[in-house]
Design a protein around this motif. Sequence first.
Motif, PDB file in Angstrom:
ATOM      1  N   VAL B 109       0.842  -1.190   0.000  1.00 51.88           N
ATOM      2  CA  VAL B 109       0.000   0.000   0.000  1.00 51.88           C
ATOM      3  C   VAL B 109       0.883   1.249   0.000  1.00 51.88           C
ATOM      4  O   VAL B 109       0.659   2.195  -0.750  1.00 51.88           O
ATOM      5  CB  VAL B 109      -0.940  -0.007   1.226  1.00 51.88           C
ATOM      6  CG1 VAL B 109      -1.718   1.309   1.299  1.00 51.88           C
ATOM      7  CG2 VAL B 109      -1.896  -1.186   1.135  1.00 51.88           C
ATOM      8  N   GLY B 112       2.306   2.233  -3.207  1.00 50.65           N
ATOM      9  CA  GLY B 112       1.362   2.761  -4.187  1.00 50.65           C
ATOM     10  C   GLY B 112       0.492   1.747  -4.903  1.00 50.65           C
ATOM     11  O   GLY B 112      -0.122   2.070  -5.913  1.00 50.65           O
ATOM     12  N   LEU B 113       0.416   0.524  -4.420  1.00 55.03           N
ATOM     13  CA  LEU B 113      -0.441  -0.457  -5.075  1.00 55.03           C
ATOM     14  C   LEU B 113      -1.854  -0.327  -4.503  1.00 55.03           C
ATOM     15  O   LEU B 113      -2.042  -0.223  -3.300  1.00 55.03           O
ATOM     16  CB  LEU B 113       0.106  -1.874  -4.842  1.00 55.03           C
ATOM     17  CG  LEU B 113      -0.514  -2.958  -5.717  1.00 55.03           C
ATOM     18  CD1 LEU B 113      -0.189  -2.719  -7.171  1.00 55.03           C
ATOM     19  CD2 LEU B 113      -0.039  -4.331  -5.295  1.00 55.03           C
ATOM     20  N   ARG B 114      -2.826  -0.327  -5.383  1.00 51.90           N
ATOM     21  CA  ARG B 114      -4.211  -0.154  -4.926  1.00 51.90           C
ATOM     22  C   ARG B 114      -5.057  -1.363  -5.323  1.00 51.90           C
ATOM     23  O   ARG B 114      -5.971  -1.260  -6.127  1.00 51.90           O
ATOM     24  CB  ARG B 114      -4.807   1.128  -5.531  1.00 51.90           C
ATOM     25  CG  ARG B 114      -4.151   2.406  -5.069  1.00 51.90           C
ATOM     26  CD  ARG B 114      -4.497   2.755  -3.621  1.00 51.90           C
ATOM     27  NE  ARG B 114      -3.712   3.884  -3.136  1.00 51.90           N
ATOM     28  CZ  ARG B 114      -2.543   3.758  -2.499  1.00 51.90           C
ATOM     29  NH1 ARG B 114      -2.032   2.558  -2.277  1.00 51.90           N
ATOM     30  NH2 ARG B 114      -1.877   4.820  -2.092  1.00 51.90           N
ATOM     31  N   ARG B 115      -4.710  -2.526  -4.816  1.00 46.56           N
ATOM     32  CA  ARG B 115      -5.532  -3.720  -5.106  1.00 46.56           C
ATOM     33  C   ARG B 115      -5.713  -4.476  -3.798  1.00 46.56           C
ATOM     34  O   ARG B 115      -5.058  -5.488  -3.570  1.00 46.56           O
ATOM     35  CB  ARG B 115      -4.838  -4.596  -6.147  1.00 46.56           C
ATOM     36  CG  ARG B 115      -4.879  -3.987  -7.548  1.00 46.56           C
ATOM     37  CD  ARG B 115      -4.009  -4.750  -8.519  1.00 46.56           C
ATOM     38  NE  ARG B 115      -4.445  -6.126  -8.706  1.00 46.56           N
ATOM     39  CZ  ARG B 115      -3.769  -7.018  -9.460  1.00 46.56           C
ATOM     40  NH1 ARG B 115      -2.654  -6.667 -10.035  1.00 46.56           N
ATOM     41  NH2 ARG B 115      -4.217  -8.239  -9.584  1.00 46.56           N
ATOM     42  N   PRO B 116      -6.587  -3.989  -2.909  1.00 41.93           N
ATOM     43  CA  PRO B 116      -6.677  -4.512  -1.542  1.00 41.93           C
ATOM     44  C   PRO B 116      -6.884  -6.020  -1.485  1.00 41.93           C
ATOM     45  O   PRO B 116      -6.230  -6.702  -0.683  1.00 41.93           O
ATOM     46  CB  PRO B 116      -7.873  -3.765  -0.944  1.00 41.93           C
ATOM     47  CG  PRO B 116      -8.520  -3.026  -2.060  1.00 41.93           C
ATOM     48  CD  PRO B 116      -7.516  -2.874  -3.144  1.00 41.93           C
ATOM     49  N   ILE B 119      -3.714  -7.855  -2.438  1.00 41.82           N
ATOM     50  CA  ILE B 119      -2.678  -7.667  -1.423  1.00 41.82           C
ATOM     51  C   ILE B 119      -2.956  -8.557  -0.221  1.00 41.82           C
ATOM     52  O   ILE B 119      -2.076  -9.289   0.260  1.00 41.82           O
ATOM     53  CB  ILE B 119      -2.596  -6.179  -0.990  1.00 41.82           C
ATOM     54  CG1 ILE B 119      -2.051  -5.340  -2.147  1.00 41.82           C
ATOM     55  CG2 ILE B 119      -1.707  -6.028   0.238  1.00 41.82           C
ATOM     56  CD1 ILE B 119      -2.061  -3.863  -1.880  1.00 41.82           C
TER      57      ILE B 119
ATOM     58  N   ALA C 226       2.154  -1.272  -9.774  1.00 35.08           N
ATOM     59  CA  ALA C 226       1.148  -2.138 -10.377  1.00 35.08           C
ATOM     60  C   ALA C 226       1.703  -2.926 -11.560  1.00 35.08           C
ATOM     61  O   ALA C 226       1.088  -3.880 -12.021  1.00 35.08           O
ATOM     62  CB  ALA C 226      -0.062  -1.322 -10.813  1.00 35.08           C
TER      63      ALA C 226
END
Lengths: 328, 148, 510
Positions: B109, B112-116, B119, C226
């Motif tokens: 998080v 900067g990763l936004r895939r809850p 993750i 990503a």
Amino acid sequence: MQESRRTFLKAAGAATAAALVAPHVARAATFPSGPVSLMVPFSPGGGADRSMRLMAPFLSKELGVPVTIENIDGGGGWLGWSEMAKWDPEKDDHKLGCINLPHLFSYMDPRMKRTETLESFNILCWHSYDPCIWAVRENDERFLNLKQFLDYVEKNPDQIVISSTGVGSDDHMGIAYAEKFLPNFKVRKVYSNGDNKKIQEVIGSVTDCVAGNVGYYVPFMLEAQLRPICVLHDERWSELPSVPTFKEVTGKENVSYAGRTVGAAKGLPEEKNKVYLDALRRTIANPEYIIQELASKNVLMFLEGDALQARLKSSADRVASIKFWESE
Amino acid sequence: MPNTLWGERISAVLFIAGALYMGWLATDFPAGGDLFPLFVSGLMVLVAGIMLARTFVAPESFAAWRVREAPAQLAKPIAITAVVILYVLAIFRIGYYTTTFALLVGLPVAVGLRRPVFILASAAGATAFIYALFELALGAQMPRGLLF
Amino acid sequence: MDPTLFGYALNVLTVPNLAAMLAGTTVGLVIGAIPGLSPPMAIALLIPLSFGLPPETAIILMVSVYAAGIYGGSFSAILLRAPGTSASAASAIEGYELTKRGKAMQAIRISTFASVVGGLVSGVALLLLAPPLARASLLFGPAEMFLVAILGLTSIAAVTFGKLFRGLLAGLAGLYLSTFGVDNYSGFPRYTFDYIGFEGGIGILSAIIGLFAFAQGLELCQAHAAGTISGVDRLSWNLFPRLSEIRYTRWALLRGWITGLVMGIIPAAGASVAQWVAYGWEIRHAKPGDQFGRGELKGLAATEGSNNGVTGTSLIPLFILGIPGGISAAVIFGALMIHGLQPGMRLFRNNPEVIYTIMWGFLFANIVMGFVAALLARVMAYLTLFPQGVLGPMILVFSVIGTYAGANNIHAVWIMIGFGVAGYYGQRWGFSPAAMLLGLILGPIAENGFRDMMVVARGAPFAYLAGRPIALVLLAIVVMVLFYAVRPKKWERLEADSAVAAETAGTGKT
């Protein structure tokens, strides 16, 4: 096929189940009340580790709780031992540790700046004993025995090369003793971390003599590659009855060995010491265990009480008299 | 240190200083233990010396070393390393599995990763894998703290 | 040659033995792939569990773990740039570059082929040439070991990829680090700075995990969270190498296998040295257009061929002379003893059926390994499809736990993290982490070889060297390599390369 897998799974499963369940089924009144960890201050696969791993299941049977091996490797054993010296007799009463001699005596080397001494440890009993020997190539015609070897060294000072483990090791200590207390003993030495390189050197004729321990070198004698010229023990060693001691030939008592002892937290109450000591005594006398150790050429020797203290003291005195750290 | 003319000069000077310090320490080593470190010191002074000289003799060859390194970008790995050090320290207080799971959720998080869902699933999977491999198969005992 | 030799091959084909191979190769591949967990550790832990098995089955299990463990390290080296063992560090360079270019499966294919055939060739040498090769291994004394180390160190120049001076400095720093800890010759603690973690010396394990795996974790945390490593989102199912790939790499493979076979019999050298020698050899043979340092299949073929080429021949001194040449061999030695088998010529006389069955078992295990590896690698390759923002933290976590489990002390973890930071910035600024690792691995072999040589030469080193043919041959090779390396033409090319490399590195993006 089934067999190998099942054995693997069973063993792994049993260990896990025990580790998970044991703390909770606390047999409150009894001691030990949970798994006991046995600290080995070297990496898995080494001599000390192999021996302690062999012992763990037998000791576990005697103690009635699982015994797990905990390796703490580093600093020539001191990473583990300096922790062991700090064990709390109450919080760390479920811990045992393997203490190797003469390695431990390296605290006497002032260059290491150790704060620990023999008094910092609670050594319960002696576990195994492997005396040092000196051996030469079987086909080396120059010296057939220690007498001839010493004569040769005297006539050719600084020409004979001995393979030894590093300065401060049991193998080196035997050589350092001879250098210090024999008048005309001048030799060259090459050092290794272990026996593989030493045996390679002496069999490959790079060096003339090897200082090692009985356990590792007996097989090479049976293969007729090496000939033992003396054993560094106070009397002849039962496994090698025809090999004279250093003292028989020179009159000087040169005793050196690789030994293991088992210790617990310093200040552990007497009754807890006794539980461990009784279990260790029975384990080390267990014929099944003895046979497994013999297969890896490891001779068990149990000492406790006064005999243990006397052996510890004489060994410590010897190291202090050699002062190997001054030899270079 | 970076790939610039001055980076080259500063690294050369630092390495020369380091080599001299290590060589000075080595002079205390007994039984020939000083030989090899002193030899390395000598070589290091030589190599760093040539490197330094080159920046004056042929400064134009460094013109091609174009660099776009923002300070923030350079500091990020340091920050992450600091997080890992805190993580290792926390293991012994809080317990291995809780701490590890927290790191495996928090760090992605933070970078900067936004895939809850992904993750959480991967963190749970990795923690379970570690438990199965180290604790079950290898019989190792991970530090347990206040929490599991 | 013993005519019954082939008869023993049939002994291998029993259900327990085949199961042992399958279990051993699977365990070896998994343990090998995880940084910090090494084949010797797996073998040591298997010893107590192997008590119930017949001796040959138990030892086949262990040699399978050994062969597969050496190879398993390459999965993580190629796919993630996080080499699982010190034997596969060199593969991380070309292998990972290939992965980044979306050619992960091609890299896996060729490395599996190189490893399996390398293991087979080595196994055949073990079966047929053991006695003469064992005698040859006895010819390696201190002088020879010193020169082998110097030969290995010449590869430092090869792995600097254009940044020659910075790479050399990294290598020299590695040599310093290799002298940390208590000196065998005096018992004196060198460069310990009163820190107990340095007393026993700096572990290769901490260095390799830090310089590669941890640094890679930092790199991935830094990159686009990503995105994936290779930018592709599908993996090929083609697990077997194409003829064209084999033809393209054929000489590299051959050189790798030969390097491995030879290095295997040299005591204490082993796979972690062989791969660098093979890699250096390949780079010196580079042709215009080759992509060394940016994903060259030939480089990977050579390193992978060499590290498994070591496995069989490294068992020769153990089986014939009873002298284990490396850590894995030493643990197998212990296992043999516990099963009542004392390695040495007597074993061949008294129990030929056991020892030859073990040797055949080793050969067959390499074939089994090929199939298991192809499948496992395919599974593991899915990791390269993970977003980097998840993969980076995972690699960091595994670096910590792997170091702790492998070194058994917390100081090793701190040292590993130190190497990690050094590895990250080193890679970024051209202070080659590979060069530093090489210095660290080869430093002790060079230093001890030199000091031992001065002792056994009895004050006359040149006369001593003149009487040792292998040393003279090695000396000639070293001189040739050095001459080749410092030819003026080569320097010009290196400088030109450095400008190109700087341009690619300077953009700061990967």
